[in-house]
Design a protein around this motif. Structure first.
Motif, PDB file in Angstrom:
ATOM      1  N   CYS A 141      39.934 -43.576  19.466  1.00 36.87           N
ATOM      2  CA  CYS A 141      38.714 -43.715  20.279  1.00 36.87           C
ATOM      3  C   CYS A 141      38.477 -42.470  21.125  1.00 36.87           C
ATOM      4  CB  CYS A 141      38.831 -44.934  21.200  1.00 36.87           C
ATOM      5  SG  CYS A 141      38.863 -46.515  20.355  1.00 36.87           S
ATOM      6  N   THR A 142      39.527 -42.009  21.801  1.00 35.60           N
ATOM      7  CA  THR A 142      39.409 -40.843  22.678  1.00 35.60           C
ATOM      8  C   THR A 142      40.601 -39.921  22.452  1.00 35.60           C
ATOM      9  OG1 THR A 142      40.594 -41.924  24.512  1.00 35.60           O
ATOM     10  CG2 THR A 142      38.181 -42.151  24.462  1.00 35.60           C
ATOM     11  N   MET A 143      40.385 -38.642  22.757  1.00 38.58           N
ATOM     12  CA  MET A 143      41.443 -37.639  22.593  1.00 38.58           C
ATOM     13  C   MET A 143      41.424 -36.725  23.810  1.00 38.58           C
ATOM     14  SD  MET A 143      43.760 -36.681  20.291  1.00 38.58           S
ATOM     15  CE  MET A 143      44.615 -35.247  19.595  1.00 38.58           C
ATOM     16  N   HIS A 144      42.567 -36.582  24.469  1.00 40.40           N
ATOM     17  CA  HIS A 144      42.686 -35.906  25.744  1.00 40.40           C
ATOM     18  C   HIS A 144      43.423 -34.574  25.585  1.00 40.40           C
ATOM     19  CE1 HIS A 144      44.031 -36.477  30.261  1.00 40.40           C
ATOM     20  NE2 HIS A 144      43.243 -35.418  30.086  1.00 40.40           N
ATOM     21  N   VAL A 163      31.591 -29.632  25.710  1.00 42.65           N
ATOM     22  CA  VAL A 163      32.340 -30.255  24.622  1.00 42.65           C
ATOM     23  C   VAL A 163      32.401 -31.774  24.835  1.00 42.65           C
ATOM     24  CG1 VAL A 163      34.517 -30.267  23.346  1.00 42.65           C
ATOM     25  CG2 VAL A 163      33.708 -28.142  24.402  1.00 42.65           C
ATOM     26  N   PHE A 164      32.626 -32.176  26.068  1.00 46.67           N
ATOM     27  CA  PHE A 164      32.690 -33.593  26.436  1.00 46.67           C
ATOM     28  C   PHE A 164      31.413 -34.324  26.032  1.00 46.67           C
ATOM     29  CE2 PHE A 164      31.833 -36.684  29.983  1.00 46.67           C
ATOM     30  CZ  PHE A 164      32.866 -37.574  29.745  1.00 46.67           C
ATOM     31  N   LEU A 165      30.263 -33.798  26.415  1.00 43.60           N
ATOM     32  CA  LEU A 165      28.996 -34.454  26.098  1.00 43.60           C
ATOM     33  C   LEU A 165      28.704 -34.427  24.597  1.00 43.60           C
ATOM     34  CD1 LEU A 165      26.752 -33.174  29.041  1.00 43.60           C
ATOM     35  CD2 LEU A 165      27.746 -35.455  28.758  1.00 43.60           C
ATOM     36  N   GLU A 166      29.065 -33.344  23.938  1.00 44.86           N
ATOM     37  CA  GLU A 166      28.830 -33.250  22.505  1.00 44.86           C
ATOM     38  C   GLU A 166      29.606 -34.324  21.749  1.00 44.86           C
ATOM     39  OE1 GLU A 166      27.317 -31.719  18.826  1.00 44.86           O
ATOM     40  OE2 GLU A 166      26.636 -31.734  20.919  1.00 44.86           O
ATOM     41  N   SER A 167      30.793 -34.662  22.223  1.00 41.14           N
ATOM     42  CA  SER A 167      31.581 -35.676  21.532  1.00 41.14           C
ATOM     43  C   SER A 167      30.870 -37.025  21.526  1.00 41.14           C
ATOM     44  CB  SER A 167      32.971 -35.800  22.170  1.00 41.14           C
ATOM     45  OG  SER A 167      32.929 -36.446  23.436  1.00 41.14           O
ATOM     46  N   PHE A 168      30.199 -37.377  22.602  1.00 41.72           N
ATOM     47  CA  PHE A 168      29.434 -38.613  22.643  1.00 41.72           C
ATOM     48  C   PHE A 168      28.293 -38.584  21.620  1.00 41.72           C
ATOM     49  CE2 PHE A 168      31.504 -38.910  26.734  1.00 41.72           C
ATOM     50  CZ  PHE A 168      31.600 -40.263  26.997  1.00 41.72           C
ATOM     51  N   ARG A 169      27.721 -37.407  21.444  1.00 39.12           N
ATOM     52  CA  ARG A 169      26.561 -37.295  20.543  1.00 39.12           C
ATOM     53  C   ARG A 169      26.968 -37.399  19.076  1.00 39.12           C
ATOM     54  NH1 ARG A 169      25.541 -32.570  24.092  1.00 39.12           N
ATOM     55  NH2 ARG A 169      24.223 -33.297  25.824  1.00 39.12           N
ATOM     56  N   ILE A 170      28.168 -36.962  18.725  1.00 38.20           N
ATOM     57  CA  ILE A 170      28.582 -36.964  17.328  1.00 38.20           C
ATOM     58  C   ILE A 170      29.560 -38.075  17.007  1.00 38.20           C
ATOM     59  CG2 ILE A 170      28.205 -34.460  17.189  1.00 38.20           C
ATOM     60  CD1 ILE A 170      31.275 -34.138  17.093  1.00 38.20           C
ATOM     61  N   GLY A 171      29.983 -38.836  18.021  1.00 38.92           N
ATOM     62  CA  GLY A 171      30.924 -39.921  17.802  1.00 38.92           C
ATOM     63  C   GLY A 171      30.285 -41.089  17.066  1.00 38.92           C
ATOM     64  N   ASP A 172      31.122 -42.038  16.693  1.00 42.13           N
ATOM     65  CA  ASP A 172      30.692 -43.224  15.968  1.00 42.13           C
ATOM     66  C   ASP A 172      30.206 -44.276  16.969  1.00 42.13           C
ATOM     67  OD1 ASP A 172      30.290 -45.260  14.180  1.00 42.13           O
ATOM     68  OD2 ASP A 172      32.402 -45.565  13.710  1.00 42.13           O
ATOM     69  N   GLU A 173      28.875 -44.441  17.064  1.00 39.68           N
ATOM     70  CA  GLU A 173      28.262 -45.412  17.981  1.00 39.68           C
ATOM     71  C   GLU A 173      28.639 -45.140  19.445  1.00 39.68           C
ATOM     72  OE1 GLU A 173      26.069 -47.712  17.034  1.00 39.68           O
ATOM     73  OE2 GLU A 173      26.242 -47.090  14.936  1.00 39.68           O
ATOM     74  N   THR A 174      28.644 -43.859  19.835  1.00 42.60           N
ATOM     75  CA  THR A 174      28.982 -43.509  21.219  1.00 42.60           C
ATOM     76  C   THR A 174      27.819 -42.928  22.010  1.00 42.60           C
ATOM     77  OG1 THR A 174      29.803 -41.373  20.404  1.00 42.60           O
ATOM     78  CG2 THR A 174      31.432 -43.112  20.776  1.00 42.60           C
TER      79      THR A 174
END
Length: 291
Positions: A238-241, A42-53
């Motif tokens: 930006c981030t959600m924990h 899930v962590f890595l997927e968020s970088f792939r679908i984030g805005d310019e991440t």
């Protein structure tokens, strides 16, 4: 401490991952969180679908705390470092909050991060149960040496009454911040049985910290959010924990919901995006935790 045999390997990994200004992104990983379908995916997927991440993945180093996690890292990511322990302690299983294994793992992390600073690398540290939706770098304070997320944010980034959460922090590499981390790590012996965040709360007003001149700043939960406290506005986050949540399955489920919320937000026309809000906490709700 890092063994001499590991130091050259660590230097190679950090150099390969560092941004032009010497900053790396670091996370720690054990086998429970590295399993397929678990937190790390899930962590890595968020970088792939984030805005310019997505580009930030080139600067992410996964620090594995056991061999199984390191093997998985090598399968799914470019920059991996296996961190061994002098006492042979096993970090592989799920470490529930405040257990002996959890405390050892948290303090091992502080020791390691201090070593990274001493080597001249600034870092963003992120727990793996944090999803990244926007590049946080433009939203950090330009004058903060040590910047940390909060479980509760008072609204004033300089207020030492803020409740820090060590799951996300930016630290600039200076002699002062390296000394601060050594002091923080040593303070565990004066406060046995406490985790790093509680000890940070106890030492942040110490005269020695003031003499070091480390500028401590706290990050808004509107931008660096968590389940403990967050704004409803997905246009700024930006981030959600997945903090304030006990149990690996609960974390994975609510992290997955965060990705769904983000996809729904990104698919909504700009004029209507204000209507999209978080559907979490759900599995991690206080009621479900029995609180």
């Amino acid at each position: 401490m890092i063994k001499n045999s590991e130091d050259a390997r660590l230097e190679r990994v950090l150099r390969a991952a560092a941004m032009a200004n010497g900053t790396v992104i670091l996370t720690t990983l054990n086998s429970a969180w590295a399993e397929p379908g678990s937190v790390v995916d899930v962590f890595l997927e968020s970088f792939r679908i984030g805005d310019e991440t997505r580009w930030l993945l080139d600067h992410l180093v996964m620090v594995s705390l056991d061999l199984t996690a390191h093997r998985r890292c090598l399968q799914i990511h470019r920059h991996c470092f296996a961190l061994t322990t002098d006492d042979g302690f096993d970090f592989s299983g799920e470490k529930n909050f405040m257990t002996d294994g959890y405390l050892k793992m948290m303090w091992r992390r502080i020791d390691f991060l201090g070593h990274v600073l001493a080597k001249g690398y600034s870092f963003i540290f992120t727990d793996t149960d944090i999803v990244w939706f926007r590049n946080p770098l433009p939203h950090l304070h330009h004058d903060g040496d040590f910047q940390i997320a909060c479980d509760h944010f008072t609204g004033d980034p300089d207020d030492l009454s803020n409740s820090p959460n060590g799951g996300f922090a930016y630290v600039r590499s200076t002699s002062a911040t390296a000394a601060f981390y050594r002091y923080w790590y040593a303070a565990r012996e004066r406060h046995p049985g406490l985790h790093d965040q509680d000890v940070l709360n106890l030492i942040k007003r110490d005269a020695y910290v003031a003499r070091l001149g480390v500028r401590i700043r706290f990050l808004s939960t509107d931008l660096f959010a968590g389940l403990c406290e967050h704004g409803r506005n997905l246009s700024t986050v930006c981030t959600m924990h997945a903090n304030c949540c006990v149990g690996l399955r609960r974390k994975v489920d609510d992290l997955g919901l965060m990705l769904q919320d983000w996809r729904r937000f990104m698919a909504t026309p700009g004029s209507d995006r204000h209507s999209v809000t978080w559907s979490v906490p759900r599995n991690c709700s206080m009621k479900k935790l029995g609180r």
